[in-house]
Design an enzyme around this catalytic site. Structure first.
Site, PDB file in Angstrom:
ATOM      1  CD  GLU A 337     -46.047 -67.121 -70.317  1.00 58.49           C
ATOM      2  OE1 GLU A 337     -46.797 -66.150 -70.131  1.00 58.49           O
ATOM      3  OE2 GLU A 337     -46.366 -68.282 -70.026  1.00 58.49           O
ATOM      4  CG  ASP A 361     -50.933 -67.331 -65.862  1.00 59.13           C
ATOM      5  OD1 ASP A 361     -50.180 -66.459 -66.321  1.00 59.13           O
ATOM      6  OD2 ASP A 361     -51.092 -68.445 -66.394  1.00 59.13           O
TER       7      ASP A 361
END
Length: 591
Positions: A337, A361
């Protein structure tokens, strides 16, 4: 194109310049200190790429301005990235120190009684402080005899820690971060801050639209023979997991093959964009063959790419790993990302350890009570106070399965030069490739799925940027945790079970953000973090002040905190010192 040379460590033996007996009596001892230091560093350290570390010793001992200048002239053509000054005696402070303002520097003053090495150390550090050029102090805990040529364990630890961090600083300088795409889903780290890279890291940002990746794939700007090799390798090594998509979104064999082919091409093309590839010049693509001199990269992916093309999970997972179809090799640093700040934490971890990094994450805090309620299982051991679920969409380095083994047979992640092909194969065998969930990734793709073995020491890190303050670094040492299979399955299926998982238990101190596991999660500064193998928080803490990045959160023992000596003049609380000193000196490469 000439390959850029690796930074070297310079050793500066300094000496009392008084002739007619004083200097002559010290020449051999002083130069032997320099040689012993060089031997230690070359034997114990490697660059992240695996190459041997080189040390450059001044041609003569340095007693004053003239010899200091001659030494600097030699170093200026040797690509010296950091300096270590050594002495067993009194020398002339401001006349002998390294004055380069951006080069990390340390001084080792021999702890002996015959000559006052400690006095020079204190005098030279005072000059560094007064001139605003911070330096690290190295001084043995115990007195040594004048003829003792050994390096005490505490001195060795500081020499190696300083050198690892200094090499990381020098290795990043002059390189680039390849920002492939723009901002992903509003994630702060993908709002790439050019000033941060330039002023704190000495790097450039190369911003490239994702259409460049599309162009390279569509116009066959890649090595077609290598693509065939990659496909053959994947056919041999990839195990595929279940397709959890609804029937109407499941792809047939031909469509799945096309997704795999493009995913591997993405890996090849991103690598070529970072590093260059001489094979492209052979097909008259000379400009593309040069690459962007990128030591790290990030790929936006979501959503402007992934809504129509295969996602970056396979490409990122392979690039971040220590092996591919070409065999075992240095892992790259590619941030999911385009989270450039997590990419910097990955880069720091890789430079300090030489190992692959696990991008994840920081997804869920599971309290012992919640796990017992949901599964009936009572946590114990490392997990007794709760765990954090680290999971991302399949871009984590496959090394993170921890199927490699240390000298005692324990699960670990190793630098690529220590990884056998059998260990690489074991990591691949522990990984399943699951079709991407259509609701998230309309263009398809494959997510890697593995489970990190338990009991492995890790350090979780993250860089954040705070307006008005600048960058800060977070550090949390802890361990991976292994849950019973049925417990893992219940918890994992509550989220996306097609992604790789690490159950992480941070080491608690009972204070501040490490009061409990919940507090660690609550104080984490962003949605992403990086796992680096080992309890190496002390190395990060030494690296950060070199760049003038304060550490806002860590659970490293105070005795292991090693920062420049001038930090002690910025107050009596060591963490407050860090903030005040970093603010006082400003970024290393001030802009």
């Amino acid at each position: 194109m000439k390959k850029i040379s690796l930074p070297k460590i310079s050793i500066r033996p300094v000496i009392d310049g008084r002739r007619m007996g004083v200097r002559e009596s010290l020449e051999e001892q002083t130069m032997n200190m320099a040689k012993a230091t060089a031997t230690l560093l070359t034997e114990k350290l490697r660059h992240a790429c695996g190459a041997a570390v080189e040390c450059v010793i001044s041609d003569t001992c340095i007693a004053g301005m003239a010899e200091a200048a001659a030494c600097e002239e030699k170093f200026s053509i040797q690509n010296v990235g950091l300096t270590i000054t050594v002495t067993p005696c009194w020398c002339y402070g401001s006349e002998t120190i390294d004055m380069d303002p951006t080069r990390p520097k340390a001084i080792w003053g021999f702890n002996g009684t015959e000559r006052p090495g400690a006095v020079y150390l204190a005098a030279a550090l005072a000059v560094h402080s007064q001139k605003g050029i911070p330096a690290f102090s190295i001084y043995g805990h115990d007195v040594q005899d004048a003829d003792d040529t050994s390096i005490p364990a505490d001195v060795e630890e500081k020499l190696l820690r300083f050198a690892r961090a200094g090499l990381a600083v020098a290795s990043m300088k002059g390189k680039s971060y390849l920002s492939l795409g723009g901002v992903s889903m509003g994630i702060a780290g993908s709002i790439v801050d050019h000033n941060f890279f330039e002023s704190w890291l000495g790097m450039k940002v190369q911003a490239v639209d994702m259409t460049e990746l599309r162009r390279r794939i569509d116009q066959k700007i890649y090595d077609e023979a290598e693509l065939e090799m990659a496909l053959t390798w994947a056919d041999k090594n990839f195990r595929y997991g279940e397709d959890e998509n609804n029937k109407q979104y499941q792809r047939n064999a031909e469509q799945s093959r096309a997704v795999l082919r493009e995913s591997l091409l993405m890996a090849m093309c991103i690598r070529d964009m970072m590093q260059g590839n001489s094979k492209l010049a052979d097909i008259s693509r000379v400009e593309e063959s040069l690459g962007y001199n990128a030591i790290a990269a990030g790929f936006q992916g979501q959503r402007h790419w992934t809504d129509q093309y295969p996602n970056g999970d396979t490409a990122e997972a392979i690039l971040n790993s220590s092996f591919d179809w070409n065999g075992v090799r240095e892992p790259l640093v590619v941030a999911t990302e385009n989270d450039s700040l997590n990419g910097v934490a990955m880069l720091m971890g890789h430079q300090l350890t030489g190992t692959a990094q696990v991008f994840a994450d920081v997804r869920t805090y599971w309290s012992p009570e919640a796990i017992e309620r949901v599964t009936g299982h009572k946590l114990d051991g490392l997990a007794e106070h709760g765990i954090i679920h680290l999971i991302n969409s399949g871009s984590a380095a496959l090394d993170g399965s921890c199927k490699q083994r240390d000298s005692e047979g324990n699960p670990t992640m190793k630098p690529h030069w220590k990884i056998s092909q059998q260990e690489a194969d074991a990591c691949l065998a522990a990984t399943e490739w699951c079709p991407a969930i259509h609701e998230y990734f309309r263009g398809g793709g494959y997510s890697s799925r593995f489970l990190t073995e338990g009991g492995v020491p890790f350090t979780m890190t993250r860089v954040n940027i705070i307006k008005g303050l600048g960058p800060v670094l977070q550090i949390a040492e802890g361990w991976s945790v292994e849950l019973p299979k049925d417990v893992h399955d219940i918890l994992n299926k509550r989220t996306n079970s097609t992604w790789p998982t690490t159950w992480f238990a941070p080491r608690l101190t009972g204070k501040g953000p490490f009061t409990d596991v919940y507090s660690v999660m609550a104080n984490w500064g962003a949605n992403h973090g990086v796992l680096t193998i080992g309890h190496v928080g002390a190395d990060f803490i030494t690296l950060a002040p070199m760049l003038r990045i304060p550490v806002c959160m860590h659970n490293v023992e105070e005795t292991k905190v090693y920062r420049p000596s001038a930090w002690a003049a910025h107050g009596m609380d060591i963490e407050g010192q860090d903030y005040r000193a970093c603010q006082n000196y400003g970024p290393l490469y001030k802009r």
